[in-house]
Design a protein around this motif. Sequence first.
Motif, PDB file in Angstrom:
ATOM      1  N   GLN A 269       0.900  -1.209   0.062  1.00 18.81           N
ATOM      2  CA  GLN A 269       0.086   0.139  -0.009  1.00 18.81           C
ATOM      3  C   GLN A 269       0.699   1.133   0.045  1.00 18.81           C
ATOM      4  OE1 GLN A 269      -3.315   0.449  -0.076  1.00 18.81           O
ATOM      5  NE2 GLN A 269      -2.923   2.593  -0.438  1.00 18.81           N
ATOM      6  N   GLU A 270       0.675   2.211  -0.962  1.00 19.37           N
ATOM      7  CA  GLU A 270       1.300   3.451  -0.836  1.00 19.37           C
ATOM      8  C   GLU A 270       0.812   4.350  -0.069  1.00 19.37           C
ATOM      9  OE1 GLU A 270      -0.636   2.326  -3.482  1.00 19.37           O
ATOM     10  OE2 GLU A 270      -1.955   3.754  -4.146  1.00 19.37           O
ATOM     11  N   LEU A 271       1.621   5.534   0.506  1.00 19.72           N
ATOM     12  CA  LEU A 271       1.363   6.554   1.345  1.00 19.72           C
ATOM     13  C   LEU A 271       1.023   7.656   0.616  1.00 19.72           C
ATOM     14  CD1 LEU A 271       1.908   6.847   4.761  1.00 19.72           C
ATOM     15  CD2 LEU A 271       3.830   7.937   3.932  1.00 19.72           C
ATOM     16  N   VAL A 272      -0.008   8.442   1.151  1.00 20.39           N
ATOM     17  CA  VAL A 272      -0.385   9.712   0.573  1.00 20.39           C
ATOM     18  C   VAL A 272       0.387  10.677   0.937  1.00 20.39           C
ATOM     19  CG1 VAL A 272      -2.116  11.024   0.097  1.00 20.39           C
ATOM     20  CG2 VAL A 272      -2.727   8.853   0.313  1.00 20.39           C
ATOM     21  N   GLY A 273       1.347  11.184  -0.084  1.00 19.18           N
ATOM     22  CA  GLY A 273       2.274  12.192   0.534  1.00 19.18           C
ATOM     23  C   GLY A 273       1.346  13.709   0.504  1.00 19.18           C
ATOM     24  N   PHE A 274       0.560  13.887  -0.482  1.00 15.63           N
ATOM     25  CA  PHE A 274      -0.387  14.851  -0.742  1.00 15.63           C
ATOM     26  C   PHE A 274      -1.564  14.686  -1.424  1.00 15.63           C
ATOM     27  CE2 PHE A 274      -2.102  18.244  -3.052  1.00 15.63           C
ATOM     28  CZ  PHE A 274      -2.112  19.555  -2.216  1.00 15.63           C
ATOM     29  N   GLY A 275      -2.642  15.235  -0.751  1.00 16.52           N
ATOM     30  CA  GLY A 275      -3.954  15.003  -1.479  1.00 16.52           C
ATOM     31  C   GLY A 275      -4.966  15.760  -0.662  1.00 16.52           C
ATOM     32  N   ILE A 290      -9.471  10.394  -2.238  1.00 15.09           N
ATOM     33  CA  ILE A 290      -8.607  11.487  -2.302  1.00 15.09           C
ATOM     34  C   ILE A 290      -8.341  11.936  -3.615  1.00 15.09           C
ATOM     35  CG2 ILE A 290      -6.110  11.873  -1.652  1.00 15.09           C
ATOM     36  CD1 ILE A 290      -7.503  10.873   0.687  1.00 15.09           C
ATOM     37  N   ASN A 291      -8.484  13.275  -3.699  1.00 17.87           N
ATOM     38  CA  ASN A 291      -8.295  14.036  -5.185  1.00 17.87           C
ATOM     39  C   ASN A 291      -6.726  14.620  -5.008  1.00 17.87           C
ATOM     40  OD1 ASN A 291     -10.898  13.698  -5.902  1.00 17.87           O
ATOM     41  ND2 ASN A 291     -11.580  15.134  -4.440  1.00 17.87           N
ATOM     42  N   TYR A 292      -6.278  14.543  -6.210  1.00 18.04           N
ATOM     43  CA  TYR A 292      -5.066  15.173  -6.426  1.00 18.04           C
ATOM     44  C   TYR A 292      -3.954  14.428  -5.640  1.00 18.04           C
ATOM     45  CZ  TYR A 292      -8.117  18.875  -7.781  1.00 18.04           C
ATOM     46  OH  TYR A 292      -9.364  19.607  -8.362  1.00 18.04           O
ATOM     47  N   GLU A 293      -3.981  13.259  -5.614  1.00 18.34           N
ATOM     48  CA  GLU A 293      -3.112  12.509  -4.792  1.00 18.34           C
ATOM     49  C   GLU A 293      -1.628  12.498  -5.368  1.00 18.34           C
ATOM     50  OE1 GLU A 293      -4.823   8.836  -3.531  1.00 18.34           O
ATOM     51  OE2 GLU A 293      -3.075   7.801  -3.301  1.00 18.34           O
ATOM     52  N   ILE A 294      -0.814  12.676  -4.544  1.00 17.77           N
ATOM     53  CA  ILE A 294       0.681  12.196  -4.764  1.00 17.77           C
ATOM     54  C   ILE A 294       1.184  11.114  -3.889  1.00 17.77           C
ATOM     55  CG2 ILE A 294       2.961  13.087  -5.263  1.00 17.77           C
ATOM     56  CD1 ILE A 294       1.638  15.867  -5.576  1.00 17.77           C
ATOM     57  N   SER A 295       1.605  10.028  -4.168  1.00 19.75           N
ATOM     58  CA  SER A 295       1.641   8.988  -3.122  1.00 19.75           C
ATOM     59  C   SER A 295       3.146   8.470  -3.111  1.00 19.75           C
ATOM     60  CB  SER A 295       0.883   7.534  -3.543  1.00 19.75           C
ATOM     61  OG  SER A 295      -0.649   8.183  -3.431  1.00 19.75           O
TER      62      SER A 295
END
Lengths: 521, 72
Positions: A269-275, A290-295
């Motif tokens: 599973q990835e970790l949400v860095g930004f969203g 999550i919108n605009y997700e950077i993982s």
Amino acid sequence: MNDFLSMVDWSRAQFALTAMYHWLFVPLTIGLALIVAVMETIYYRTNQERWKGITKFWMTLFGINFAIGVATGIILEFEFGTNWSNYSWFVGDIFGAPLAIEGIFAFFMEATFVAVMFFGWNKVSKGFHLASTWLVALGVALSALWILVANAWMQNPVGMEFDPAQMRNVMDDFWAVAFNGVSMNKFFHAVTSGWCLAGTFVVGVSCWLLWRKSNVEAARSSLKVGAWVGLLGILFTMWTGDGSAVQVAKVQPMKLAAMEGLYDGKVGQELVGFGLVNTDKRPGDNLQAINYEISIPYGLSILANHDPHSFVPGINNLIYGYELNADGDTIKTTSYAERMAMGREARKALLDYDKASKAGDESAMADAHARIKDNFKYFGYGYLDKAEDAIPPVALTFYSFRVMVMIGGYLLLFFLLAIAATTWKNKWLEKSWLHWVGIISIPLVWICSQAGWIVAEVGRQPWVIQDLMPTNAAISDISSSSVQITFWMFAVLFTCLLAAEISIMLRYIGRSSKSNIEQAH
Amino acid sequence: MKKHIFKRAYEMYYDGFRSMTVGRKLWVLIIVKLAIIFLVLKLFFFPDILHTEYDSDESRANAVRKSLITQP
């Protein structure tokens, strides 16, 4: 019903208000006690009078914070008895024992030696005075230990058995209550975050002195100690934070899922860095969480299990009761519908126990007791109307977690910068950008600290005791208007105390900046 | 002659309080705060519900059981 909900909401708001205000004072007390002890140790070892002056300057700031903050926590205990009487009774001696130890042992220890610390200069030997200062620092940390043990038990109720006759949880293993993975991580995480907070405070105030070009040598020396203690603090906080994440994954997986806004977990599973959290998202629907997700690939699996190929359950997995193994096969787990059925069975058994007890039917009592025992693990689920009620506020938990982590990362860089400035980049100490970075970091570290507690406490909703008692079953039968009145009284009282603390501190720092801090008096 | 330990402790507190500067304001604040907390809030606004309404542990346990059974 509306008044009941309002009563729950107001009681929660009141508890949150008092706890958050209390936590403004506590971490500074914990960390500043250590920093003062380190400074006095330098004085003891070097015998330089300037270090005595520096120690006394910070000791006075410690004293102001200690005096204003002391007893603000006692109000939380008042609230237990008035607003949360079901909870207070239900937790029994498990909550009482650590708090009693805290009151008798740790508080008296710090209270006794605080007097020597402030009044004992030139009255007791240097060694005894130094020992007293260290004992205050130890006492403050031990106070925190027992409070955090009590809090950790609410997140991970272990070491007890429920007795339906007493309607209390009876402690059967003190060591399991006091020294489990959750309590130890929580203790070290909270205490070392206090070092970090106080380190930032000392660096920030020192930067202000440098900006004013006042007491430059004392400020440089203080900045160095603050930066090293702060660096140590943030490193330990990160380490114990990692340990806390592993514990949360084990005992509060729903909290972890809310921290990540994760609905459907997977292996690796990835970790949400930004969203940005989609607040319309509900369990079982097809909306994006999550919108605009950077993982960060594999990030959450590593964080939760220290294994990049492990499975981390999301909200849907937990509610509907399934996980995946490494091959992608589905594994059945206990769904929330099943937990609710078990919780209701435990409640029904409690009713049967009550009837049997009134009738004096010991055989029926034993039977009901056995049914309670079999289903007690999910007792609290019996109070939920639907499975979705067991989901904490996702957006608040998600954003608070990111605020905590981002400011924590910033603080690591901040302390490295401060250490660089005091060791090989001395010229930076004259730059006003460094001074302002230090000053601005003071409120940031408090925001970070509060955000951490929001993750811990909002993230475990709806439970006041994990899986055993939801918030709405914990409260007393009193009117919400009485709670509203005391809510506003506390808001005024604590705001006045905070204003008094800031005002007295600023005046003291301002006055000291016009004199020679290094000159011990 | 060396003074008795209690005499020395008394003098430490006495001299300490007398030579306070910032501390005097703090003591006023502490006393006012504790008075509000214990003499106003605790006495008039924060009764221990179970201890004021029930006189034995058995009746308190019964009250909590009833509440937890009948809650919606």
